[in-house]
Structures are given as C-alpha cells and as structure tokens.
Design an enzyme around this catalytic site. Sequence first.
Site, PDB file in Angstrom:
ATOM      1  CG  ASP A 129      -2.070   0.997   1.074  1.00 44.36           C
ATOM      2  OD1 ASP A 129      -2.421   1.352  -0.069  1.00 44.36           O
ATOM      3  OD2 ASP A 129      -2.601   1.436   2.104  1.00 44.36           O
ATOM      4  CG  ASN A 161      -7.772  -2.415  -4.858  1.00 44.04           C
ATOM      5  OD1 ASN A 161      -6.878  -3.218  -4.577  1.00 44.04           O
ATOM      6  ND2 ASN A 161      -8.035  -1.378  -4.074  1.00 44.04           N
TER       7      ASN A 161
HETATM    8  C1  IPE Z   1      -5.385  -2.675   0.187  1.00 43.39           C
HETATM    9  O1  IPE Z   1      -5.064  -1.355  -0.105  1.00 43.39           O
HETATM   10  C2  IPE Z   1      -5.435  -3.477  -1.081  1.00 43.39           C
HETATM   11  C3  IPE Z   1      -4.155  -3.680  -1.730  1.00 43.39           C
HETATM   12  C4  IPE Z   1      -2.999  -3.191  -1.371  1.00 43.39           C
HETATM   13  C5  IPE Z   1      -4.208  -4.515  -2.899  1.00 43.39           C
HETATM   14  P1  IPE Z   1      -6.206  -0.269  -0.366  1.00 43.39           P
HETATM   15  O2  IPE Z   1      -5.502   1.005  -0.601  1.00 43.39           O
HETATM   16  O3  IPE Z   1      -7.138  -0.737  -1.400  1.00 43.39           O
HETATM   17  O4  IPE Z   1      -6.948  -0.283   1.040  1.00 43.39           O
HETATM   18  P2  IPE Z   1      -7.867   0.824   1.729  1.00 43.39           P
HETATM   19  O5  IPE Z   1      -8.848   1.294   0.698  1.00 43.39           O
HETATM   20  O6  IPE Z   1      -6.961   1.911   2.190  1.00 43.39           O
HETATM   21  O7  IPE Z   1      -8.490   0.102   2.875  1.00 43.39           O
HETATM   22  C1  IPE Z   2      -1.600   0.025  -3.306  1.00 39.15           C
HETATM   23  O1  IPE Z   2      -1.385   1.371  -3.398  1.00 39.15           O
HETATM   24  C2  IPE Z   2      -1.843  -0.653  -4.628  1.00 39.15           C
HETATM   25  C3  IPE Z   2      -3.224  -1.114  -4.824  1.00 39.15           C
HETATM   26  C4  IPE Z   2      -4.187  -1.048  -3.943  1.00 39.15           C
HETATM   27  C5  IPE Z   2      -3.540  -1.693  -6.106  1.00 39.15           C
HETATM   28  P1  IPE Z   2      -2.577   2.396  -3.471  1.00 39.15           P
HETATM   29  O2  IPE Z   2      -2.924   2.595  -4.899  1.00 39.15           O
HETATM   30  O3  IPE Z   2      -3.692   1.998  -2.581  1.00 39.15           O
HETATM   31  O4  IPE Z   2      -1.857   3.684  -2.919  1.00 39.15           O
HETATM   32  P2  IPE Z   2      -2.480   4.783  -1.964  1.00 39.15           P
HETATM   33  O5  IPE Z   2      -2.974   4.070  -0.743  1.00 39.15           O
HETATM   34  O6  IPE Z   2      -3.564   5.464  -2.720  1.00 39.15           O
HETATM   35  O7  IPE Z   2      -1.321   5.677  -1.658  1.00 39.15           O
HETATM   36 MG    MG Z   3      -4.127   2.389  -0.637  1.00 36.99          MG
END
Ligand code: IPE
Ligand code: IPE
Ligand code: MG
Length: 250
Positions: free
Chosen positions: A28, A76
């Site tokens: 993340d 996602n």
């Molecule tokens: C969790 O991250 C899912 C992945 C890293 C694949 P998200 O960014 O989707 O989680 P939330 O929305 O902050 O809970």
């Molecule tokens: C994690 O990074 C990757 C996926 C969830 C696919 P994010 O895209 O959630 O990155 P932030 O949380 O917006 O910084």
């Molecule tokens: Mg995220």
Amino acid sequence: MARFGRAHKTLEEVDRTRLPRHVAIILDGNGRWAKKRGLPRTAGHAVGVERFRDIIRYCDELGIPFLTVYAFSTENWKRSEEEVSAIMRLLEKYLHEAIDTMEKDNLRLFVLGDQSRLAPVMRELIARTDEISKHTTGTTLGLCLNYGGRDEIVRAARSFAEDCAAGRCRPEDLTEEDFSRRLYTGDFPDPDLMIRPGGELRLSNFLIWQNAYAEMYFTDVLWPDFSRREFDRALIAYQKRSRRFGDVKE
Ligand code: IPE
Ligand code: IPE
Ligand code: MG
C-alpha cells in the site's frame, strides 16, 4: 544515553535462525508516493512492482519459504478504469516475466483470488505459472489478485456445503484444518508476520482467516520506498515479540 540508544538500534541485525516461515505484505501507498512527486498514480504502481520483485528475491536469499502479497483487492475495482487497467497491465507483464524466470529462480508462484473476473490472457498466464510451480521447489509466492478475505471464506463455505449436499462429507466432521485447505492459500502455513506499509492501520479484507495469530507490523513508509532495510526492520521487530498463542510463557 538517548544517542547511544539510537546508534545501538541502527546496528541491530536480523537473526537468520529465527525467521518467520510466512510473511504477508499489503502493498500500500503507491498512489500517495506518486502524488508527492507530482506523478500519475500509475507511476507509483510501476515502482511498487519493482520493489516487490526485489523483496521476493530477498526472501529467497534469506530462506523465508512463503511470501504472500496483496496486489489487487475485490474492492479495488471501484477505482477508475484507467487505473485498474494500468495495474492489470503491470501484473500481466510481471506474470510474463515470471514465466521466463521462475525455473531459473526456482520460484513457486500461485495467484490467489477469484480469477473469473480476470481477462482470459491473465487466466492463461496463471495456468502457466501453476504448471511451472509443479516442479519448482524454492520460495513460494502467493500473489493476491482480485482477492478478498470475505469472498474467500464464502467460497470455502459454499464448496463445503456442496460436498455435504452431495453426500461426500458431514457438517459435524468439518475441522479448522479442513476449512483452511479450502481457502485460496490451500496448504500455505498461516502468516507469522503481516506487514502493512503506507500508514493505514487496518487489514482491508486481507487474509482475515489466516492472520488470526499473525504478528502485525505497520509502518508509514510508502510501498515504493520499502527497501530491504525496511524489511529487515520488520523482521527485527517480529523477533522481539513474544508469541504466546494464548499460553503463558516468557
Ligand atoms: C489494500 O489497499 C489493497 C491492496 C494493497 C491490494 P487499499 O488502498 O485498497 O486499502 P484501503 O482502501 O486503504 O483500505
Ligand atoms: C496500493 O497502493 C496498490 C493497490 C491497492 C492496487 P494504493 O494505490 O492503494 O496507494 P495509496 O494508498 O492510494 O497511496
Ligand atoms: Mg491504498
């Protein structure tokens, strides 16, 4: 004294005789990493994939047998079509590369999640990595893709109910071990250590059954900045924990 304490801390090393068997990581912080640099979110995802390649290699060098990473959740899909397709393209590219290198690297790779919503080309690549993994014996990577912990539990429950309805088993015979085997993680041991970079303090539907007794490690470091040294920090923190599993010791 405080200065001495800090200096001492930087010298700490990982005890290679007490490593976790299974590390799970929520990848993340890619989007925020890119935003801070004035780049599109997809640039963060691209660097994130590089980090993740390196951490797999590092687990193999250390001798950690199982690594599971959360790359794309069932939630996602709510993101823009542009971001979702950019992530899928990166994962497709990663799978292509894995097919070319996993025999040499002796990597076992299993994609965990509901494949029905993935493009046929992705499903085809996954079938090939499954095939190669039948004869590789090194580090096992679980790549969570269209993965959701609740979805996984509902599927396992459904498959058990179907077996009962068909007379193949009886409800009273179900054990925790049998149920675990019906999850995407199959024969993987439960994670010992769950790492979440990116500053959020939640599981976001990740391995909610399997993480029952995992040690949790949270850090504000964003995933694209997560170096081998950050991984060491998580391992060192893990090695200081007292794992009691409900018992009384130490
Ligand atoms: C969790 O991250 C899912 C992945 C890293 C694949 P998200 O960014 O989707 O989680 P939330 O929305 O902050 O809970
Ligand atoms: C994690 O990074 C990757 C996926 C969830 C696919 P994010 O895209 O959630 O990155 P932030 O949380 O917006 O910084
Ligand atoms: Mg995220």
